[in-house]
Design a protein around this motif. Sequence first.
Motif, PDB file in Angstrom:
ATOM      1  N   ALA A  46      29.872   9.274 -51.988  1.00 32.56           N
ATOM      2  CA  ALA A  46      30.609  10.372 -52.617  1.00 32.56           C
ATOM      3  C   ALA A  46      31.016  10.007 -54.044  1.00 32.56           C
ATOM      4  O   ALA A  46      31.163  10.888 -54.896  1.00 32.56           O
ATOM      5  N   LYS A  47      31.193   8.737 -54.304  1.00 33.49           N
ATOM      6  CA  LYS A  47      31.570   8.285 -55.638  1.00 33.49           C
ATOM      7  C   LYS A  47      30.354   7.851 -56.442  1.00 33.49           C
ATOM      8  O   LYS A  47      30.309   8.031 -57.658  1.00 33.49           O
ATOM      9  N   ASN A  48      29.389   7.253 -55.781  1.00 33.92           N
ATOM     10  CA  ASN A  48      28.180   6.760 -56.441  1.00 33.92           C
ATOM     11  C   ASN A  48      26.974   7.177 -55.597  1.00 33.92           C
ATOM     12  O   ASN A  48      26.663   6.525 -54.608  1.00 33.92           O
ATOM     13  N   PRO A  49      26.308   8.252 -55.960  1.00 37.66           N
ATOM     14  CA  PRO A  49      25.179   8.733 -55.157  1.00 37.66           C
ATOM     15  C   PRO A  49      24.063   7.707 -54.968  1.00 37.66           C
ATOM     16  O   PRO A  49      23.255   7.841 -54.042  1.00 37.66           O
ATOM     17  N   MET A  50      24.026   6.670 -55.814  1.00 36.52           N
ATOM     18  CA  MET A  50      23.047   5.619 -55.627  1.00 36.52           C
ATOM     19  C   MET A  50      23.372   4.771 -54.406  1.00 36.52           C
ATOM     20  O   MET A  50      22.499   4.069 -53.885  1.00 36.52           O
ATOM     21  N   GLY A  51      24.627   4.788 -53.986  1.00 38.33           N
ATOM     22  CA  GLY A  51      25.019   3.967 -52.856  1.00 38.33           C
ATOM     23  C   GLY A  51      24.858   2.494 -53.166  1.00 38.33           C
ATOM     24  O   GLY A  51      24.311   1.740 -52.364  1.00 38.33           O
ATOM     25  N   LYS A  52      25.365   2.077 -54.333  1.00 36.62           N
ATOM     26  CA  LYS A  52      25.182   0.704 -54.780  1.00 36.62           C
ATOM     27  C   LYS A  52      26.489   0.141 -55.330  1.00 36.62           C
ATOM     28  O   LYS A  52      27.403   0.887 -55.711  1.00 36.62           O
ATOM     29  N   LEU A  53      26.523  -1.180 -55.385  1.00 36.16           N
ATOM     30  CA  LEU A  53      27.644  -1.901 -55.966  1.00 36.16           C
ATOM     31  C   LEU A  53      27.177  -2.543 -57.275  1.00 36.16           C
ATOM     32  O   LEU A  53      26.002  -2.893 -57.384  1.00 36.16           O
ATOM     33  N   PRO A  54      28.109  -2.673 -58.235  1.00 32.21           N
ATOM     34  CA  PRO A  54      29.528  -2.331 -58.194  1.00 32.21           C
ATOM     35  C   PRO A  54      29.781  -0.852 -58.495  1.00 32.21           C
ATOM     36  O   PRO A  54      29.002  -0.202 -59.192  1.00 32.21           O
ATOM     37  N   THR A  55      30.898  -0.377 -57.969  1.00 35.43           N
ATOM     38  CA  THR A  55      31.423   0.933 -58.314  1.00 35.43           C
ATOM     39  C   THR A  55      32.904   0.737 -58.591  1.00 35.43           C
ATOM     40  O   THR A  55      33.617   0.188 -57.752  1.00 35.43           O
ATOM     41  N   LEU A  56      33.350   1.170 -59.758  1.00 31.62           N
ATOM     42  CA  LEU A  56      34.735   0.997 -60.169  1.00 31.62           C
ATOM     43  C   LEU A  56      35.443   2.347 -60.179  1.00 31.62           C
ATOM     44  O   LEU A  56      34.896   3.332 -60.684  1.00 31.62           O
ATOM     45  N   VAL A  57      36.645   2.378 -59.620  1.00 34.79           N
ATOM     46  CA  VAL A  57      37.468   3.588 -59.639  1.00 34.79           C
ATOM     47  C   VAL A  57      38.740   3.271 -60.411  1.00 34.79           C
ATOM     48  O   VAL A  57      39.476   2.336 -60.073  1.00 34.79           O
ATOM     49  N   ASP A  58      38.974   4.040 -61.454  1.00 35.51           N
ATOM     50  CA  ASP A  58      40.146   3.876 -62.309  1.00 35.51           C
ATOM     51  C   ASP A  58      40.855   5.217 -62.378  1.00 35.51           C
ATOM     52  O   ASP A  58      40.556   6.056 -63.222  1.00 35.51           O
ATOM     53  N   GLY A  59      41.775   5.440 -61.440  1.00 34.91           N
ATOM     54  CA  GLY A  59      42.410   6.745 -61.346  1.00 34.91           C
ATOM     55  C   GLY A  59      41.386   7.784 -60.934  1.00 34.91           C
ATOM     56  O   GLY A  59      40.762   7.679 -59.879  1.00 34.91           O
ATOM     57  N   ASP A  60      41.170   8.787 -61.784  1.00 32.23           N
ATOM     58  CA  ASP A  60      40.185   9.825 -61.497  1.00 32.23           C
ATOM     59  C   ASP A  60      38.812   9.496 -62.071  1.00 32.23           C
ATOM     60  O   ASP A  60      37.869  10.277 -61.923  1.00 32.23           O
TER      61      ASP A  60
END
Length: 206
Positions: A46-60
Motif C-alpha cells: 500500500a505504501k510501495n507498490p514494488m513491495g521492496k525495501l527500503p521504504t521510509l515513512v515520514d509523517g504523510d
Amino acid sequence: MSLSLYYHPYSRAAGTLWALEEAEVAYDLRVIDIMKGEQKGSELVAKNPMGKLPTLVDGDVVVTEASAIALYLADRYAPGRLAPALDDPRRGAYLRWSFFAPSVIEPAVMAKHSGWAVKEVAAGWGSFASMIAAAESAIAGKPFVLGEAFSMADVVLGGTLRFMMDFKQIDPVPLFKDYVDRLKVRPAYQRAEARNLAMRSELGLQ
C-alpha cells in the motif's frame, strides 16, 4: 514524530540506517520478514507498490529507493551539512555521483556477472570498464566526492562500492578500498553497522 523505516538487515534497508544515522534524526524500524515474503504483503505494498525495501515513512510522506531516501534525508534534515545548498555549484557533482550508483554501477555489475549481451551504446550504464573508470574519477585525488567535505553522496556511492567489494563484484583496488576505509571510521557508519548486527542477532540470522 519519528521516521519509520520498513527494514530487514539483509536488504538495501541495512544501508539506509547509515543515512539515517548521518542525518541525526530519530527513527524506528518496522521489520519486514523478507524470508517469508512479507514485503509483498498488503501493508507495505500500500505504501510501495514494488513491495521492496527500503521504504521510509515520514509523517504523510513516503519515500522509496535507497538513494532517493538518502538524498531526501540530507535535504530535509541536514541541508548545508550533508547536502549542498540549491545554489551551491557542488550540487552538480553531489547529484551526479549519487545517481551514478544505482543507475550505472548496479546495472553494469549485474550485466557483467549475469552475462547479459548488451550493446554499450544502447545501455545507459555503458560498459563495466567505463563504469569503473568513471567511479574512480569521482574520488581520485580527494577524500570524498565533494573534496574535503563529506556528504550524503558518499553514503550512496561509498555504500554501493563497499557492498560490491564485499561480495566480490568489484575488485578492491586501492583507490576504492582506501575510500571505503575512510567512510567506515565515521561514527554514524559504525552505529548503523552495530544496529544491523544487533538486528541480525535479534532475528536469529547468521
